[in-house]
Design a protein around this motif. Sequence first.
Motif, mmCIF file in Angstrom:
data_model
loop_
_atom_site.group_PDB
_atom_site.id
_atom_site.type_symbol
_atom_site.label_atom_id
_atom_site.label_comp_id
_atom_site.label_asym_id
_atom_site.label_seq_id
_atom_site.Cartn_x
_atom_site.Cartn_y
_atom_site.Cartn_z
ATOM 1 N N ASP A 107 1.013 -14.438 -9.136
ATOM 2 C CA ASP A 107 0.245 -14.147 -8.347
ATOM 3 C C ASP A 107 0.280 -12.367 -7.771
ATOM 4 N N MET A 108 -0.906 -12.390 -7.444
ATOM 5 C CA MET A 108 -2.235 -11.099 -7.232
ATOM 6 C C MET A 108 -1.238 -9.807 -6.602
ATOM 7 N N SER A 109 -1.100 -10.718 -5.361
ATOM 8 C CA SER A 109 -0.603 -9.672 -4.420
ATOM 9 C C SER A 109 0.570 -9.694 -4.155
ATOM 10 N N LYS A 110 1.555 -10.140 -5.489
ATOM 11 C CA LYS A 110 2.727 -9.445 -5.721
ATOM 12 C C LYS A 110 2.535 -9.009 -7.062
ATOM 13 N N PHE A 111 1.235 -8.533 -7.783
ATOM 14 C CA PHE A 111 1.569 -7.923 -8.944
ATOM 15 C C PHE A 111 2.812 -7.216 -10.134
ATOM 16 N N THR A 112 3.484 -7.441 -10.832
ATOM 17 C CA THR A 112 4.572 -6.556 -10.915
ATOM 18 C C THR A 112 4.326 -6.482 -12.776
ATOM 19 N N ILE A 113 4.161 -5.646 -12.906
ATOM 20 C CA ILE A 113 4.788 -5.216 -14.915
ATOM 21 C C ILE A 113 6.301 -4.975 -15.137
ATOM 22 N N VAL A 114 6.929 -4.822 -16.323
ATOM 23 C CA VAL A 114 8.163 -4.615 -16.554
ATOM 24 C C VAL A 114 7.403 -3.864 -18.201
ATOM 25 N N MET A 115 8.084 -2.424 -17.538
ATOM 26 C CA MET A 115 7.715 -1.418 -18.365
ATOM 27 C C MET A 115 8.991 -0.680 -19.084
ATOM 28 N N ALA A 130 1.790 -3.793 -7.323
ATOM 29 C CA ALA A 130 0.424 -4.924 -5.835
ATOM 30 C C ALA A 130 0.962 -3.671 -4.782
ATOM 31 N N GLU A 131 2.867 -2.930 -4.300
ATOM 32 C CA GLU A 131 2.556 -1.892 -3.155
ATOM 33 C C GLU A 131 1.520 -0.315 -3.658
ATOM 34 N N GLU A 132 -0.289 -1.003 -4.219
ATOM 35 C CA GLU A 132 -0.541 0.218 -3.673
ATOM 36 C C GLU A 132 -0.563 0.959 -1.957
ATOM 37 N N ALA A 133 0.473 0.833 -0.750
ATOM 38 C CA ALA A 133 0.443 1.311 0.227
ATOM 39 C C ALA A 133 0.931 2.700 0.411
ATOM 40 N N GLY A 134 2.305 2.628 -1.060
ATOM 41 C CA GLY A 134 2.928 3.492 -1.104
ATOM 42 C C GLY A 134 3.613 4.019 -2.633
ATOM 43 N N LYS A 152 2.461 7.240 -7.644
ATOM 44 C CA LYS A 152 1.118 6.774 -7.350
ATOM 45 C C LYS A 152 -0.127 6.226 -8.125
ATOM 46 N N THR A 153 -0.990 5.424 -7.782
ATOM 47 C CA THR A 153 -2.223 5.015 -8.395
ATOM 48 C C THR A 153 -2.606 6.458 -7.755
ATOM 49 N N HIS A 154 -3.568 7.219 -8.526
ATOM 50 C CA HIS A 154 -4.222 7.903 -8.764
ATOM 51 C C HIS A 154 -5.759 7.361 -8.371
ATOM 52 N N GLN A 155 -5.757 6.399 -8.827
ATOM 53 C CA GLN A 155 -7.552 6.036 -9.081
ATOM 54 C C GLN A 155 -6.918 5.071 -10.366
ATOM 55 N N ILE A 156 -8.101 3.881 -9.773
ATOM 56 C CA ILE A 156 -8.447 2.616 -10.902
ATOM 57 C C ILE A 156 -9.346 2.335 -10.519
ATOM 58 N N ASP A 157 -10.075 1.377 -12.041
ATOM 59 C CA ASP A 157 -11.687 1.042 -12.318
ATOM 60 C C ASP A 157 -11.102 -0.545 -12.209
ATOM 61 N N MET A 158 -10.715 -1.561 -10.831
ATOM 62 C CA MET A 158 -11.127 -2.958 -11.347
ATOM 63 C C MET A 158 -11.395 -3.508 -12.174
ATOM 64 N N LYS A 159 -13.063 -2.892 -12.862
ATOM 65 C CA LYS A 159 -13.360 -3.741 -13.690
ATOM 66 C C LYS A 159 -12.633 -3.620 -14.946
#
Length: 189
Positions: free
Chosen positions: A107-115, A140-144, A167-174
């Motif tokens: 699910d995009m709203s719960k996007f998680t990676i295991v790293m 997906a927890e972009e807010a924090g 924290k994501t500083h910047q991302i290019d969604m394309k």
Amino acid sequence: MNMRIIITIVCVCMSVAVMARRETSYYSKTKQANLKEEKVTRLQFYLHDILSGQDPSAVRIAHANLTNSPVGFGSLFVMDDPLTIGPEKDSKEIGNGRGMYVSGSKDMSKFTIVMYADLAFTKGKYKGSSISVFSRNPVAEEAGEREVAIVGGRGKFRMAKGFVKIKTHQIDMKTGDAVLRYDATVYHY
């Protein structure tokens, strides 16, 4: 031969065999660790995860054929991402993050990676040292900030534990290219 000599030779051979068997075991006696006082080190740096262009720092090496997930559920990536002092592309490089991550959510709203990543420092005070991260990363927890676990380290960070706030500083969604700020709190000896 004298019976006494034969008995003595047999006893000596048996003693040597018993001693040799003890010395070839796979372990030694447990000793009290002589650890110095635990230290805490805080580090801040940026990781550049670049999937696009002629020279990407992360590439997909496997993916599931059975899913049409918008987040690539089941895709496995390998990375050799630069670590820099600042978020700019030409900022001073201080190391690299090498490892793997897999998309572990449908699910995009719960996007998680295991790293798993070994964050190695190749310049500066911690040159030759690294921290190892092995954790779930809820992207997906972009807010924090998201938190991942430090599970070990090398060099000055041997026996490390702790956590990294990402924290994501910047991302290019394309393209998927991202610059991430890592604030690490490392406990080590």
